[in-house]
Write a protein that holds these residues in place. Structure first.
Motif, short mmCIF file in Angstrom:
data_model
loop_
_atom_site.label_atom_id
_atom_site.label_comp_id
_atom_site.label_asym_id
_atom_site.label_seq_id
_atom_site.Cartn_x
_atom_site.Cartn_y
_atom_site.Cartn_z
N ILE A 249 0.86 -1.30 -0.11
CA ILE A 249 0.08 -0.04 0.02
C ILE A 249 0.86 1.28 0.04
CG2 ILE A 249 -1.55 1.27 1.44
CD1 ILE A 249 -2.88 -1.36 2.28
N VAL A 250 1.92 1.23 0.89
CA VAL A 250 2.70 2.32 1.03
C VAL A 250 3.47 2.46 -0.45
CG1 VAL A 250 4.91 3.28 2.02
CG2 VAL A 250 3.13 2.37 3.38
N GLN A 251 3.91 1.55 -0.91
CA GLN A 251 4.56 1.81 -2.15
C GLN A 251 3.63 2.45 -3.25
OE1 GLN A 251 5.84 -1.99 -3.86
NE2 GLN A 251 7.33 -1.21 -4.95
N GLN A 252 2.45 1.69 -3.54
CA GLN A 252 1.53 2.05 -4.40
C GLN A 252 1.14 3.40 -4.30
OE1 GLN A 252 -2.43 0.30 -4.75
NE2 GLN A 252 -2.66 1.06 -6.67
N ALA A 253 0.76 3.95 -2.99
CA ALA A 253 0.24 5.20 -2.70
C ALA A 253 1.52 6.44 -3.13
CB ALA A 253 0.00 5.31 -1.21
N THR A 254 2.51 5.83 -2.58
CA THR A 254 4.01 6.78 -2.95
C THR A 254 3.83 7.03 -4.46
OG1 THR A 254 4.86 5.88 -1.17
CG2 THR A 254 6.29 7.11 -2.86
N LYS A 255 3.88 5.72 -5.34
CA LYS A 255 3.77 6.16 -6.62
C LYS A 255 2.51 6.95 -7.13
CE LYS A 255 3.85 3.30 -10.95
NZ LYS A 255 3.86 2.06 -11.50
N LEU A 256 1.42 6.80 -6.64
CA LEU A 256 0.25 7.44 -7.10
C LEU A 256 0.40 9.00 -6.91
CD1 LEU A 256 -2.48 5.20 -6.14
CD2 LEU A 256 -1.83 5.72 -8.46
N LEU A 257 1.20 9.07 -5.68
CA LEU A 257 0.72 10.85 -5.00
C LEU A 257 2.33 11.63 -5.27
CD1 LEU A 257 -0.43 9.62 -1.70
CD2 LEU A 257 -1.83 11.03 -3.28
N SER A 258 3.33 10.71 -5.81
CA SER A 258 4.42 11.71 -6.08
C SER A 258 4.55 12.64 -7.12
CB SER A 258 5.65 10.55 -6.35
OG SER A 258 5.99 9.77 -5.21
N GLY A 259 3.57 12.61 -7.98
CA GLY A 259 3.42 13.53 -9.08
C GLY A 259 2.80 14.75 -8.30
N ARG A 260 2.40 14.81 -7.39
CA ARG A 260 1.95 15.93 -6.57
C ARG A 260 2.53 16.58 -5.48
NH1 ARG A 260 -4.47 17.28 -4.96
NH2 ARG A 260 -4.24 19.37 -3.83
N PHE A 261 2.80 15.48 -4.79
CA PHE A 261 3.60 15.63 -3.55
C PHE A 261 4.83 15.27 -3.30
CE2 PHE A 261 -1.01 14.91 -2.82
CZ PHE A 261 -1.20 16.20 -2.47
N ARG A 262 5.43 15.77 -2.38
CA ARG A 262 7.16 15.27 -1.93
C ARG A 262 6.94 14.34 -1.01
NH1 ARG A 262 8.81 20.61 -1.94
NH2 ARG A 262 9.13 20.47 0.31
N VAL A 263 6.69 13.06 -1.54
CA VAL A 263 6.36 11.86 -0.48
C VAL A 263 7.80 11.38 0.26
CG1 VAL A 263 5.56 9.55 -0.08
CG2 VAL A 263 4.44 11.05 -1.74
N GLN A 264 7.61 11.46 1.48
CA GLN A 264 8.87 11.04 2.48
C GLN A 264 8.64 10.05 3.12
OE1 GLN A 264 10.45 14.31 4.49
NE2 GLN A 264 10.39 15.88 2.88
N PRO A 265 9.42 9.22 3.27
CA PRO A 265 9.26 7.94 4.11
C PRO A 265 9.33 8.30 5.74
CG PRO A 265 11.70 7.99 3.33
CD PRO A 265 10.80 9.07 2.70
N VAL A 266 8.51 7.59 6.40
CA VAL A 266 8.27 7.80 7.83
C VAL A 266 8.34 6.33 8.60
CG1 VAL A 266 6.96 9.94 7.49
CG2 VAL A 266 5.74 7.70 7.52
N SER A 267 8.65 6.48 9.79
CA SER A 267 8.69 5.39 10.63
C SER A 267 7.58 5.70 11.59
CB SER A 267 9.81 5.31 11.43
OG SER A 267 10.94 5.16 10.77
N TYR A 268 6.93 4.42 12.12
CA TYR A 268 5.65 4.41 12.99
C TYR A 268 5.48 3.08 13.60
CZ TYR A 268 3.51 2.75 8.56
OH TYR A 268 3.26 2.10 7.42
N ARG A 269 4.90 2.94 14.60
CA ARG A 269 4.48 1.70 15.21
C ARG A 269 3.08 1.27 14.68
NH1 ARG A 269 3.35 1.32 20.94
NH2 ARG A 269 2.52 3.51 20.57
N ARG A 270 3.40 0.32 13.64
CA ARG A 270 1.97 0.00 12.86
C ARG A 270 1.20 -0.79 13.78
NH1 ARG A 270 3.90 -3.60 8.24
NH2 ARG A 270 4.70 -1.37 7.22
N ALA A 271 1.55 -1.49 14.84
CA ALA A 271 0.56 -2.08 15.72
C ALA A 271 -0.25 -1.08 16.47
CB ALA A 271 1.43 -3.20 16.60
N ALA A 272 0.48 0.07 16.80
CA ALA A 272 -0.41 0.90 17.49
C ALA A 272 -1.52 1.44 16.69
CB ALA A 272 0.57 2.14 18.01
N PHE A 273 -1.23 1.57 15.20
CA PHE A 273 -2.41 2.22 14.39
C PHE A 273 -3.43 1.17 13.97
CE2 PHE A 273 0.47 5.30 13.69
CZ PHE A 273 -0.10 6.47 13.40
#
Length: 246
Positions: free
Chosen positions: A75-99
């Motif tokens: 999902i992150v890979q596809q969303a990055t590809k789709l959104l990179s044309g408009r935004f500067r997408v930067q990688p982030v770290s997060y606790r996936r289990a918390a979300f």
């Protein structure tokens, strides 16, 4: 007296319309101001197995681990590809289990001021801070058949007296959270892709092919779930005016 009531109603309607227009303008303005964007995905690492219908009453939903599928990475890979044309997408770290642990989150686009648990999670659990906004993708919930809830990724079997039906689902919702004020700018649940199946739920889903069987480890089942996500995500982001409508 009657004229006063009519006038009061007219004023109330006008106020509501102006308020909605102002809210839309605020969302549009905030979206236009976003330059840097981080993406959080936490649909979860479990798949539910649900039975519903006349013979499914009383059955408890089960779950199986699908962490090896790497759906959130996809999902992150596809969303990055789709959104990179408009935004500067930067990688982030997060606790996936918390979300992923947040349950029963509200999908109420008409109430953007309602407290949202993901706002605080973005503030406290995502690094780096300071980006203009964060795109957060998490599980959504829907009703199946006799009213049983299903959420996230799952395989559901719906039984009637005459036949059995099966479907896979990938239910998720997308939020844009302001990176400075930490409030929700926009949120939307992914809509159904077609609605041609016998059993329908409010989100991306499709009938289960007999060749898929019921094994959660099936590569074909993983591919079918991934297909639901890859086909629905561009539509959802387009509906949110983040990319050109697909």
């Amino acid at each position: 007296m009657r004229s006063r009531i009519i006038l009061a109603l007219a004023c109330a309607i006008a106020s509501a319309v102006l308020g909605a227009a102002a809210a839309f303008e605020t969302r549009a303005t905030k979206l236009q101001a976003i330059k840097t964007l981080g993406i959080v995905s936490a649909i979860g690492e479990e798949m539910s197995l649900t039975q519903a219908g006349l013979t499914g009453l009383g059955n408890t939903a089960q779950s199986l681990s699908i962490s090896a599928w790497g759906l959130d990475e996809l999902i992150v890979q596809q969303a990055t590809k789709l959104l990179s044309g408009r935004f500067r997408v930067q990688p982030v770290s997060y606790r996936r289990a918390a979300f992923a642990a947040v349950r029963d989150s509200a999908v109420a686009p008409v109430n953007l001021l309602r407290s949202d648990p993901f706002e605080e999670l973005v503030r406290s659990d995502v690094t780096p801070q300071g980006l203009d906004a964060y795109l957060v993708i998490t599980r959504a919930r829907s009703k199946l058949g006799n009213g049983r809830n299903v959420e996230g990724v799952g395989l559901a079997e719906y039984r009637t007296l005459l036949a059995d039906y099966g479907l896979i689902h990938a239910l998720y919702e997308v939020r844009i959270i302001d990176g400075k004020a930490f409030d929700v700018i926009e949120k939307r649940a992914a809509a159904p892709l077609d609605n041609t199946g016998t059993v329908r739920i409010a989100g991306p889903s499709g009938p289960v092919d007999e060749t898929l069987g019921g094994s959660a480890s099936s590569e074909r089942l993983r591919a079918a779930v991934a297909d639901l996500i890859t086909r629905s995500l561009p539509v959802t982001l387009g509906d949110m005016h983040l990319i050109d409508s697909q």
